[in-house]
Design an enzyme around this catalytic site. Structure first.
Site, mmCIF file in Angstrom:
data_model
loop_
_atom_site.group_PDB
_atom_site.id
_atom_site.type_symbol
_atom_site.label_atom_id
_atom_site.label_comp_id
_atom_site.label_asym_id
_atom_site.label_seq_id
_atom_site.Cartn_x
_atom_site.Cartn_y
_atom_site.Cartn_z
ATOM 1 N N ASP A 1 -1.725 9.813 -10.220
ATOM 2 C CA ASP A 1 -1.723 8.776 -11.251
ATOM 3 C C ASP A 1 -0.299 8.373 -11.611
ATOM 4 O OD1 ASP A 1 -4.447 8.860 -11.287
ATOM 5 O OD2 ASP A 1 -4.619 9.991 -13.165
ATOM 6 N N ASP B 1 0.859 -1.182 0.000
ATOM 7 C CA ASP B 1 0.000 0.000 0.000
ATOM 8 C C ASP B 1 0.898 1.236 0.000
ATOM 9 O OD1 ASP B 1 -3.029 0.852 0.627
ATOM 10 O OD2 ASP B 1 -1.660 2.219 1.669
ATOM 11 N N ASN C 1 -2.443 13.183 -3.506
ATOM 12 C CA ASN C 1 -3.529 13.682 -4.346
ATOM 13 C C ASN C 1 -3.971 15.085 -3.915
ATOM 14 O OD1 ASN C 1 -3.914 11.649 -6.255
ATOM 15 N ND2 ASN C 1 -5.244 10.465 -4.923
ATOM 16 N N GLU D 1 -4.809 2.486 -4.011
ATOM 17 C CA GLU D 1 -3.350 2.519 -3.908
ATOM 18 C C GLU D 1 -2.799 1.207 -3.346
ATOM 19 O OE1 GLU D 1 -4.851 4.838 -0.192
ATOM 20 O OE2 GLU D 1 -5.545 4.369 -2.209
#
Length: 406
Positions: free
Chosen positions: A278, A261, A269, A304
């Site tokens: 991204d 993770d 973000n 993620e």
């Protein structure tokens, strides 16, 4: 109208329809551009069948007979090029060119021989068999052949053998007719045209099956692939993991699961925007693909969250692979992030116990991943072999706390 003439008319129509079919396939996707050569092959084949009528009307014309003979040679050669393109084999241009020139020259000599001579029929048919065999040669040089591909080899083999035995069929059927003009009235013409179109359709159907099989395979792959990372999505990953576990049940080999993770991904973000996020996803996917190799299943199973199922791999080796991914990702530079911003990820690793399902193995790796998050992130933790959660309640609680740790 003789039966052979009726069959010949059907042959022209069938060849034309097959040409249209492969043209549709070629225009379906640029990945199937090789079907244009197959389309051309059947279009030329239709011309060849139609030219048989001209021979009946111009029986003494060497030019018409040679043009008709050459049409089928070119059709078979075009098919061979299409098959080479389809299977990513370099087309044997020189071989085909030499065969075409030699076959046409041989045919010019063959036309001077008496029609009832069996040698004449042998020399007439062997070039067809030789050029058809080129397609078989191409297929046998392809990287991997599946059941449909082997079926195509078989159909082509039968077609090649038929060209070889046609002179014997001609003898048993009473010959190809006293003149070129009387060929269509012979029993041999009926047998030849009927059998020829049956084999041509068999080859066409097997070729069509190969293309359709590839279409279905591509559609399945797209439905199981995460478009952003290029890895398997959750559905595709679970299916592949279950397949690996079934194989391990038969072989008794070890299976491990790495769960990873990306740390603080929401902050990435929020701070740098979703485009930067991204790129982080893509960078991490590249790292996971590089450390795992193509023989293992790799997937993006959440926003993620990533996973790797390693077949034939012990826990200690899987931990080293996870550690390699952790270090590589922490040292990678992602465009759009500040130079001081380091991307990190946490990893949980678990080895499967005999008979465990994917869901049970996932729970164990999930616990290890939670421990990695709890230990400060950017580290690898393994699930102790003795800890195997039995119910869903503890797992659900672990997931709730894990989400808080992100």
């Amino acid at each position: 109208m003789s039966s052979a003439v009726f069959i010949l008319m059907i042959n022209v129509s069938v060849a034309a329809l097959l040409s249209i079919t492969f043209l549709v396939i070629a225009n379906y996707d640029k990945a199937f551009a090789s079907a244009r050569w197959i389309c051309a092959a059947y279009a030329i084949g239709a011309v060849y069948y139609a030219s048989e009528f001209l021979i009946a009307h111009f029986p003494a014309s060497t030019a018409v007979a040679t043009a008709s003979y050459s049409a089928l040679l070119v059709a078979l050669a075009a098919y061979g090029v299409g098959i080479a393109r389809k299977y990513d084999v370099r087309p044997p241009w020189r071989m085909l060119a030499l065969l075409l020139v030699a076959s046409i020259l041989l045919n010019l000599y063959t036309q001077t021989l008496p029609r009832e001579l069996i040698l004449r029929n042998v020399l007439w048919q062997l070039p067809y068999a030789a050029i058809q065999a080129v397609s078989i040669w191409v297929l046998l040089h392809a990287r991997r052949l599946g059941p449909l591909d082997r079926g195509l080899v078989g159909a082509l083999g039968l077609s090649s053998i038929y060209f070889v035995v046609k002179p014997l069929v001609a003898v048993e059927a009473g010959g190809p007719g006293g003149t070129a003009g009387s060929y269509l009235d012979s029993v041999y013409a009926l047998i030849s045209q009927s059998t020829g179109i049956i084999l041509a359709i068999a080859v066409a159907l097997m070729t069509l099956a190969v293309y359709v099989g590839k279409m279905l395979s591509d559609a399945t792959l797209k439905s199981e692939t995460d478009t952003l990372s290029g890895l398997l999505n959750r559905r595709g990953f679970v299916d592949r993991a279950d397949e690996i576990l079934r194989t391990a049940d038969r072989s008794g080999g070890p299976v491990t699961l790495i769960l990873a993770d990306i740390d603080h991904f929401k902050n990435v973000n929020d701070t740098y925007g979703h485009e930067a996020g991204d790129r982080v996803i893509q960078a991490f996917a590249g790292v996971m693909r590089e450390v795992a190799g193509e023989e293992h299943a790799i997937g993006r199973i959440g926003g993620e969250e990533f996973a790797i199922v390693l077949s034939g791999t012990e826990l200690s080796t899987a931990r080293l692979i996870a550690e390699g991914a952790r270090v590589a990702f922490s040292q990678s530079a992602v465009e759009g992030l500040a130079d001081i911003e380091a991307c990190t990820a946490s990893f949980g690793v678990a080895q499967r116990h005999a008979g465990e399902s994917y869901e049970q193995l996932l729970r164990c790796a999930d616990i290890a991943l939670y421990e990695a998050k709890n230990a400060g992130r950017d580290c690898v933790r393994t699930a102790p072999p003795v800890i195997r959660p039995n119910g869903n309640g503890d797992h659900a609680e672990n997931r709730r706390m894990f989400r808080d740790k992100r």
